[in-house]
Design a protein around this motif. Structure first.
Motif, PDB file in Angstrom:
ATOM      1  N   GLY A  40      -9.514  14.477  46.296  1.00 22.71           N
ATOM      2  CA  GLY A  40      -9.408  14.103  47.698  1.00 22.71           C
ATOM      3  C   GLY A  40      -7.963  13.863  48.096  1.00 22.71           C
ATOM      4  N   ARG A  41      -7.601  14.361  49.251  1.00 20.58           N
ATOM      5  CA  ARG A  41      -6.250  14.165  49.805  1.00 20.58           C
ATOM      6  C   ARG A  41      -6.199  12.835  50.536  1.00 20.58           C
ATOM      7  NH1 ARG A  41      -3.826  16.883  54.987  1.00 20.58           N
ATOM      8  NH2 ARG A  41      -1.578  16.888  54.588  1.00 20.58           N
ATOM      9  N   ILE A  42      -5.220  12.017  50.204  1.00 22.40           N
ATOM     10  CA  ILE A  42      -5.099  10.702  50.832  1.00 22.40           C
ATOM     11  C   ILE A  42      -4.587  10.868  52.261  1.00 22.40           C
ATOM     12  CG2 ILE A  42      -4.003   8.433  50.719  1.00 22.40           C
ATOM     13  CD1 ILE A  42      -3.731   8.903  47.668  1.00 22.40           C
TER      14      ILE A  42
ATOM     15  N   CYS B 221     -15.688  10.090  52.780  1.00 21.20           N
ATOM     16  CA  CYS B 221     -14.640   9.179  52.274  1.00 21.20           C
ATOM     17  C   CYS B 221     -13.833   8.547  53.393  1.00 21.20           C
ATOM     18  CB  CYS B 221     -13.689   9.940  51.345  1.00 21.20           C
ATOM     19  SG  CYS B 221     -14.469  10.727  49.930  1.00 21.20           S
TER      20      CYS B 221
ATOM     21  N   THR C  60      -3.821   4.762  54.597  1.00 22.22           N
ATOM     22  CA  THR C  60      -3.517   3.656  53.685  1.00 22.22           C
ATOM     23  C   THR C  60      -3.172   2.400  54.482  1.00 22.22           C
ATOM     24  OG1 THR C  60      -1.156   4.218  53.604  1.00 22.22           O
ATOM     25  CG2 THR C  60      -2.581   5.231  51.925  1.00 22.22           C
TER      26      THR C  60
ATOM     27  N   SER D 102      -8.785   6.118  53.276  1.00 18.36           N
ATOM     28  CA  SER D 102      -9.565   7.330  53.544  1.00 18.36           C
ATOM     29  C   SER D 102      -9.010   8.527  52.785  1.00 18.36           C
ATOM     30  CB  SER D 102      -9.570   7.666  55.043  1.00 18.36           C
ATOM     31  OG  SER D 102     -10.194   6.647  55.787  1.00 18.36           O
ATOM     32  N   LEU D 103      -9.939   9.414  52.410  1.00 20.54           N
ATOM     33  CA  LEU D 103      -9.582  10.668  51.748  1.00 20.54           C
ATOM     34  C   LEU D 103     -10.160  11.848  52.528  1.00 20.54           C
ATOM     35  CD1 LEU D 103     -10.488  10.011  47.979  1.00 20.54           C
ATOM     36  CD2 LEU D 103      -8.249   9.754  49.058  1.00 20.54           C
ATOM     37  N   GLU D 104      -9.484  12.964  52.426  1.00 23.71           N
ATOM     38  CA  GLU D 104     -10.019  14.244  52.888  1.00 23.71           C
ATOM     39  C   GLU D 104     -10.571  14.966  51.657  1.00 23.71           C
ATOM     40  OE1 GLU D 104      -8.389  18.521  54.634  1.00 23.71           O
ATOM     41  OE2 GLU D 104      -7.193  16.695  54.915  1.00 23.71           O
TER      42      GLU D 104
ATOM     43  N   ILE E 165      -2.833  13.728  46.218  1.00 21.25           N
ATOM     44  CA  ILE E 165      -4.226  14.003  45.864  1.00 21.25           C
ATOM     45  C   ILE E 165      -4.701  13.051  44.772  1.00 21.25           C
ATOM     46  CG2 ILE E 165      -5.821  15.730  44.923  1.00 21.25           C
ATOM     47  CD1 ILE E 165      -3.943  17.857  46.174  1.00 21.25           C
TER      48      ILE E 165
ATOM     49  N   LEU F  44     -15.094   5.582  50.287  1.00 22.16           N
ATOM     50  CA  LEU F  44     -14.241   6.281  49.316  1.00 22.16           C
ATOM     51  C   LEU F  44     -14.644   5.896  47.885  1.00 22.16           C
ATOM     52  CD1 LEU F  44     -10.342   6.282  49.663  1.00 22.16           C
ATOM     53  CD2 LEU F  44     -11.450   5.773  47.500  1.00 22.16           C
TER      54      LEU F  44
ATOM     55  N   LEU G  96      -6.181   2.062  49.587  1.00 24.12           N
ATOM     56  CA  LEU G  96      -6.519   3.450  49.909  1.00 24.12           C
ATOM     57  C   LEU G  96      -7.716   3.417  50.858  1.00 24.12           C
ATOM     58  CD1 LEU G  96      -6.213   5.082  46.355  1.00 24.12           C
ATOM     59  CD2 LEU G  96      -4.447   4.779  48.111  1.00 24.12           C
TER      60      LEU G  96
END
Length: 273
Positions: A88-90, A183, A93, A152-154, A75, A189, A150
C-alpha cells in the motif's frame, strides 16, 4: 615411500584449509532431498531477500514532521504468514511530537509500558488499541517520544487478501468494500494488513513481516496538504496545528480538507499571475 609422501601431501593440504566449510557449502546443507539447491525458508534468508530495496535506518532518522511528510508516496509492505504480500502507498499521516504536544501519548515526556515504542530508535512501530477493539500504527522518529501515525494507504497489491481481513473484522451483513474503502483510516489500515498489538515495538528495518520500500513519483511540496489532525478536539491550541499531511487529490485519503485545498489553489493562482 611414494605412497607415504602422497599421504603426507594430502594431510598438509587439509591442514592448510580453514576448519570451517565455505559459505556455499553451508547453503547447500539447506538443500532439499530432491536436489533443489535453494535454501530452505528461514528468517535470515527472508530478511536478506527483502533488504534489496527496503528503506533503511537513515530514512527514519529524521524529525517527526519531516518524516510524516517523507512517508507520503512510500510503500508499506506486509507479508502474511501464508506468504502473500500486501502493498500500500502511504497517502496520509499525522505527526505527534511528544513533549509539549497535548495530543501525543508521550506529552510532557510521559513514558509508560504502553507507549515505550515512542522512545525507541526511529523506525520502531508503536501499535496501540483504541476502544478496546481497533488498532492504530505509528512509527517512531527523531525527538523524545515523537512518532508518526499512518492514517491511510492506497492499496496496490493483495487487495483480495485485504478485503478478506477487513470482512473478518466486520459484524453482520455488510456491503462489499470498494478499493478506496479498504485502508482509508488508521484502524481500517490495520485491519486490512492484519496488524495488532503483536507488532508493537517491531523494527521496520529488520522485521521479516513488515517493512517499507521506496515509492515512485514521490510528491512535491505543492502536492501535500497540511491541515489539522483528526479526533483530538480536547487538546487546546494543539488541535489547530497543521500536523496532518495528505496527498491532494488522492481518493484514498480518509478526510479531505476542502477549505485548505481551496486556499492552496488560490495561493497557486496568485503566484502564477
Amino acid at each position: 615411500m611414494p605412497r607415504k609422501r602422497k599421504l603426507l601431501a594430502q594431510l598438509s593440504a587439509l591442514q592448510s584449509n580453514s576448519s570451517f566449510p565455505p559459505f556455499d557449502s553451508l547453503v547447500n546443507l539447506n538443500a532439499t532431498s530432491d536436489g533443489d539447491s535453494a535454501p530452505k525458508s528461514s528468517k535470515y534468508f527472508a530478511v536478506e531477500k527483502k533488504n534489496s530495496s527496503q528503506l533503511e535506518a537513515d530514512f527514519f532518522n529524521q524529525p517527526c514532521i519531516s518524516l510524516a511528510k517523507s512517508f507520503l508516496g512510500q510503500i508499506l509492505v506486509r507479508k502474511l504468514p501464508d506468504g502473500r504480500e500486501l502493498w500500500g502507498r502511504i497517502v496520509e499521516t499525522e505527526a505527534y511530537l511528544g513533549g509539549e504536544d497535548e495530543a501525543s501519548h508521550s506529552k510532557g515526556g510521559k513514558q509508560t509500558q504502553r507507549n515505550a515504542a515512542m522512545f525507541m530508535k526511529p523506525g520502531t512501530l508503536y501499535v496501540y488499541q483504541i476502544y478496546g477493539i481497533h488498532f492504530c500504527m505509528n512509527v517512531s522518529s527523531q525527538g523524545e517520544g515523537a512518532a508518526v501515525l499512518l492514517r491511510s494507504l492506497e492499496p496496490l497489491r493483495g487487495l483480495d487478501a485485504m478485503r478478506e481481513l477487513r470482512n473478518a473484522s466486520r459484524k453482520g451483513p455488510t456491503k462489499p468494500l470498494k478499493d478506496w474503502q479498504l485502508c482509508n483510516g488508521p484502524s481500517k489500515l490495520c485491519q486490512a494488513l492484519g496488524i495488532d498489538k503483536a507488532f508493537d515495538q517491531r523494527d521496520l528495518t529488520q522485521d521479516a513481516a513488515i517493512w517499507m520500500v521506496p515509492g515512485h513519483d514521490l510528491p512535491g511540496e505543492q502536492d501535500v496538504v497540511a491541515t489539522t489532525r483528526i479526533g483530538i478536539g480536547n487538546t487546546g491550541e494543539w488541535a489547530q496545528k497543521p500536523l496532518r499531511f495528505y496527498l491532494r487529490g488522492n481518493k484514498f485519503v480518509s478526510v479531505v480538507d476542502k477549505k485548505t485545498e481551496r486556499e492552496m489553489a488560490a495561493m497557486g493562482q496568485i503566484s502564477c499571475s
